[in-house]
Design a protein around this motif. Structure first.
Motif, PDB file in Angstrom:
ATOM      1  N   ALA A  31       0.816  -1.218   0.000  1.00  0.00           N
ATOM      2  CA  ALA A  31       0.000   0.000   0.000  1.00  0.00           C
ATOM      3  C   ALA A  31       0.845   1.262   0.000  1.00  0.00           C
ATOM      4  O   ALA A  31       0.392   2.312  -0.458  1.00  0.00           O
ATOM      5  CB  ALA A  31      -0.947   0.008   1.200  1.00  0.00           C
ATOM      6  N   PHE A  32       2.081   1.183   0.483  1.00  0.00           N
ATOM      7  CA  PHE A  32       2.925   2.372   0.503  1.00  0.00           C
ATOM      8  C   PHE A  32       3.424   2.745  -0.901  1.00  0.00           C
ATOM      9  O   PHE A  32       3.167   3.858  -1.347  1.00  0.00           O
ATOM     10  CB  PHE A  32       4.081   2.204   1.496  1.00  0.00           C
ATOM     11  N   PRO A  33       4.095   1.854  -1.635  1.00  0.00           N
ATOM     12  CA  PRO A  33       4.569   2.272  -2.962  1.00  0.00           C
ATOM     13  C   PRO A  33       3.514   2.110  -4.060  1.00  0.00           C
ATOM     14  O   PRO A  33       3.531   2.829  -5.056  1.00  0.00           O
ATOM     15  CB  PRO A  33       5.765   1.354  -3.227  1.00  0.00           C
ATOM     16  N   LYS A  51     -14.022 -14.200   6.890  1.00  0.00           N
ATOM     17  CA  LYS A  51     -14.727 -15.426   6.535  1.00  0.00           C
ATOM     18  C   LYS A  51     -14.343 -16.556   7.489  1.00  0.00           C
ATOM     19  O   LYS A  51     -15.160 -17.417   7.810  1.00  0.00           O
ATOM     20  CB  LYS A  51     -14.407 -15.809   5.092  1.00  0.00           C
ATOM     21  N   ALA A  52     -13.083 -16.561   7.939  1.00  0.00           N
ATOM     22  CA  ALA A  52     -12.609 -17.585   8.872  1.00  0.00           C
ATOM     23  C   ALA A  52     -12.861 -17.202  10.333  1.00  0.00           C
ATOM     24  O   ALA A  52     -12.524 -17.955  11.237  1.00  0.00           O
ATOM     25  CB  ALA A  52     -11.119 -17.826   8.648  1.00  0.00           C
ATOM     26  N   GLY A  53     -13.410 -16.006  10.567  1.00  0.00           N
ATOM     27  CA  GLY A  53     -13.740 -15.584  11.925  1.00  0.00           C
ATOM     28  C   GLY A  53     -12.622 -14.862  12.660  1.00  0.00           C
ATOM     29  O   GLY A  53     -12.637 -14.787  13.875  1.00  0.00           O
ATOM     30  N   PHE A  54     -11.646 -14.347  11.922  1.00  0.00           N
ATOM     31  CA  PHE A  54     -10.527 -13.635  12.525  1.00  0.00           C
ATOM     32  C   PHE A  54     -10.605 -12.149  12.232  1.00  0.00           C
ATOM     33  O   PHE A  54     -11.202 -11.725  11.247  1.00  0.00           O
ATOM     34  CB  PHE A  54      -9.188 -14.156  11.964  1.00  0.00           C
ATOM     35  N   LYS A  55      -9.937 -11.376  13.087  1.00  0.00           N
ATOM     36  CA  LYS A  55      -9.721  -9.956  12.801  1.00  0.00           C
ATOM     37  C   LYS A  55      -8.367  -9.840  12.126  1.00  0.00           C
ATOM     38  O   LYS A  55      -7.490 -10.685  12.324  1.00  0.00           O
ATOM     39  CB  LYS A  55      -9.740  -9.135  14.084  1.00  0.00           C
ATOM     40  N   ASN A  56      -8.174  -8.790  11.325  1.00  0.00           N
ATOM     41  CA  ASN A  56      -6.903  -8.622  10.625  1.00  0.00           C
ATOM     42  C   ASN A  56      -6.517  -7.151  10.618  1.00  0.00           C
ATOM     43  O   ASN A  56      -6.790  -6.427   9.648  1.00  0.00           O
ATOM     44  CB  ASN A  56      -7.012  -9.174   9.203  1.00  0.00           C
ATOM     45  N   PRO A  57      -5.883  -6.666  11.686  1.00  0.00           N
ATOM     46  CA  PRO A  57      -5.526  -5.250  11.756  1.00  0.00           C
ATOM     47  C   PRO A  57      -4.500  -4.832  10.695  1.00  0.00           C
ATOM     48  O   PRO A  57      -4.487  -3.687  10.272  1.00  0.00           O
ATOM     49  CB  PRO A  57      -4.960  -5.079  13.163  1.00  0.00           C
ATOM     50  N   LEU A  58      -3.656  -5.757  10.246  1.00  0.00           N
ATOM     51  CA  LEU A  58      -2.700  -5.422   9.184  1.00  0.00           C
ATOM     52  C   LEU A  58      -3.438  -5.107   7.878  1.00  0.00           C
ATOM     53  O   LEU A  58      -3.090  -4.169   7.164  1.00  0.00           O
ATOM     54  CB  LEU A  58      -1.706  -6.570   8.969  1.00  0.00           C
ATOM     55  N   ALA A  59      -4.458  -5.896   7.581  1.00  0.00           N
ATOM     56  CA  ALA A  59      -5.245  -5.648   6.376  1.00  0.00           C
ATOM     57  C   ALA A  59      -6.002  -4.321   6.487  1.00  0.00           C
ATOM     58  O   ALA A  59      -6.085  -3.570   5.505  1.00  0.00           O
ATOM     59  CB  ALA A  59      -6.221  -6.800   6.130  1.00  0.00           C
ATOM     60  N   VAL A  60      -6.537  -4.043   7.665  1.00  0.00           N
ATOM     61  CA  VAL A  60      -7.228  -2.765   7.865  1.00  0.00           C
ATOM     62  C   VAL A  60      -6.254  -1.603   7.663  1.00  0.00           C
ATOM     63  O   VAL A  60      -6.583  -0.606   7.015  1.00  0.00           O
ATOM     64  CB  VAL A  60      -7.884  -2.706   9.275  1.00  0.00           C
ATOM     65  N   GLY A  61      -5.039  -1.746   8.196  1.00  0.00           N
ATOM     66  CA  GLY A  61      -4.010  -0.723   7.986  1.00  0.00           C
ATOM     67  C   GLY A  61      -3.681  -0.553   6.517  1.00  0.00           C
ATOM     68  O   GLY A  61      -3.515   0.562   6.017  1.00  0.00           O
ATOM     69  N   GLY A  62      -3.582  -1.670   5.791  1.00  0.00           N
ATOM     70  CA  GLY A  62      -3.327  -1.611   4.353  1.00  0.00           C
ATOM     71  C   GLY A  62      -4.442  -0.919   3.598  1.00  0.00           C
ATOM     72  O   GLY A  62      -4.199  -0.166   2.648  1.00  0.00           O
ATOM     73  N   ILE A  63      -5.669  -1.152   4.026  1.00  0.00           N
ATOM     74  CA  ILE A  63      -6.818  -0.494   3.393  1.00  0.00           C
ATOM     75  C   ILE A  63      -6.761   1.013   3.643  1.00  0.00           C
ATOM     76  O   ILE A  63      -6.960   1.810   2.722  1.00  0.00           O
ATOM     77  CB  ILE A  63      -8.146  -1.100   3.901  1.00  0.00           C
ATOM     78  N   VAL A  64      -6.474   1.405   4.870  1.00  0.00           N
ATOM     79  CA  VAL A  64      -6.396   2.835   5.207  1.00  0.00           C
ATOM     80  C   VAL A  64      -5.279   3.511   4.423  1.00  0.00           C
ATOM     81  O   VAL A  64      -5.483   4.556   3.786  1.00  0.00           O
ATOM     82  CB  VAL A  64      -6.206   3.035   6.729  1.00  0.00           C
ATOM     83  N   GLY A  66      -3.782   2.454   1.689  1.00  0.00           N
ATOM     84  CA  GLY A  66      -4.111   2.398   0.268  1.00  0.00           C
ATOM     85  C   GLY A  66      -5.139   3.438  -0.140  1.00  0.00           C
ATOM     86  O   GLY A  66      -5.008   4.084  -1.181  1.00  0.00           O
ATOM     87  N   LEU A  67      -6.172   3.613   0.687  1.00  0.00           N
ATOM     88  CA  LEU A  67      -7.202   4.616   0.391  1.00  0.00           C
ATOM     89  C   LEU A  67      -6.644   6.034   0.443  1.00  0.00           C
ATOM     90  O   LEU A  67      -6.900   6.844  -0.457  1.00  0.00           O
ATOM     91  CB  LEU A  67      -8.363   4.500   1.374  1.00  0.00           C
ATOM     92  N   ILE A  68      -5.886   6.330   1.501  1.00  0.00           N
ATOM     93  CA  ILE A  68      -5.311   7.677   1.632  1.00  0.00           C
ATOM     94  C   ILE A  68      -4.375   7.962   0.472  1.00  0.00           C
ATOM     95  O   ILE A  68      -4.418   9.047  -0.133  1.00  0.00           O
ATOM     96  CB  ILE A  68      -4.601   7.839   2.991  1.00  0.00           C
ATOM     97  N   GLY A  69      -3.529   7.000   0.126  1.00  0.00           N
ATOM     98  CA  GLY A  69      -2.603   7.180  -0.997  1.00  0.00           C
ATOM     99  C   GLY A  69      -3.324   7.346  -2.322  1.00  0.00           C
ATOM    100  O   GLY A  69      -2.974   8.203  -3.137  1.00  0.00           O
ATOM    101  N   THR A  70      -4.352   6.537  -2.545  1.00  0.00           N
ATOM    102  CA  THR A  70      -5.112   6.611  -3.789  1.00  0.00           C
ATOM    103  C   THR A  70      -5.841   7.949  -3.906  1.00  0.00           C
ATOM    104  O   THR A  70      -5.842   8.573  -4.966  1.00  0.00           O
ATOM    105  CB  THR A  70      -6.119   5.442  -3.870  1.00  0.00           C
TER     106      THR A  70
END
Length: 110
Positions: A31-33, A51-64, A66-70
């Protein structure tokens, strides 16, 4: 499919490895470059984890990130296109030469 265990008063929690954890880290790093690619990979990772019932804070960080950069790149492109269009219009009206406009030097046709 993951199994779940139940503890009295604590609800259920998934057993097994988070299938989107590594992909979430990859998405955050990308998400950075490469904002859009990192955003997409992070969304896929988050969906796998949920889908597997887990939280994923790394993915949430990547989304944030990625969105800010985009959004930042989109704003930069819009401003650049507007500036180029204004400069082209100014040069079309004034012809070739070097001009001073609002404290900015504009060179047309050279």
């Amino acid at each position: 499919m993951t199994e779940t265990i139940s503890s009295p008063g604590l609800g259920t929690s998934p057993i097994g490895a988070n299938p989107g954890k590594k992909l979430g880290l990859i998405g955050l790093i990308l998400a950075f470059p490469f904002n859009v690619i990192g955003l997409i990979v992070s969304i896929v990772a988050l969906r796998k984890s949920k889908k597997a019932g887990f939280k994923n804070p790394l993915a949430v960080g990547g989304i944030v990130v990625g969105l800010i950069g985009t959004i930042g790149i989109a704003i930069l492109i819009i401003v650049s296109v507007g500036t180029l269009a204004a400069t082209a219009s100014f040069c079309a009206e004034n012809g070739d030469g070097i001009f001073e406009n609002n404290g900015i030097t504009i060179t047309c046709g050279e």
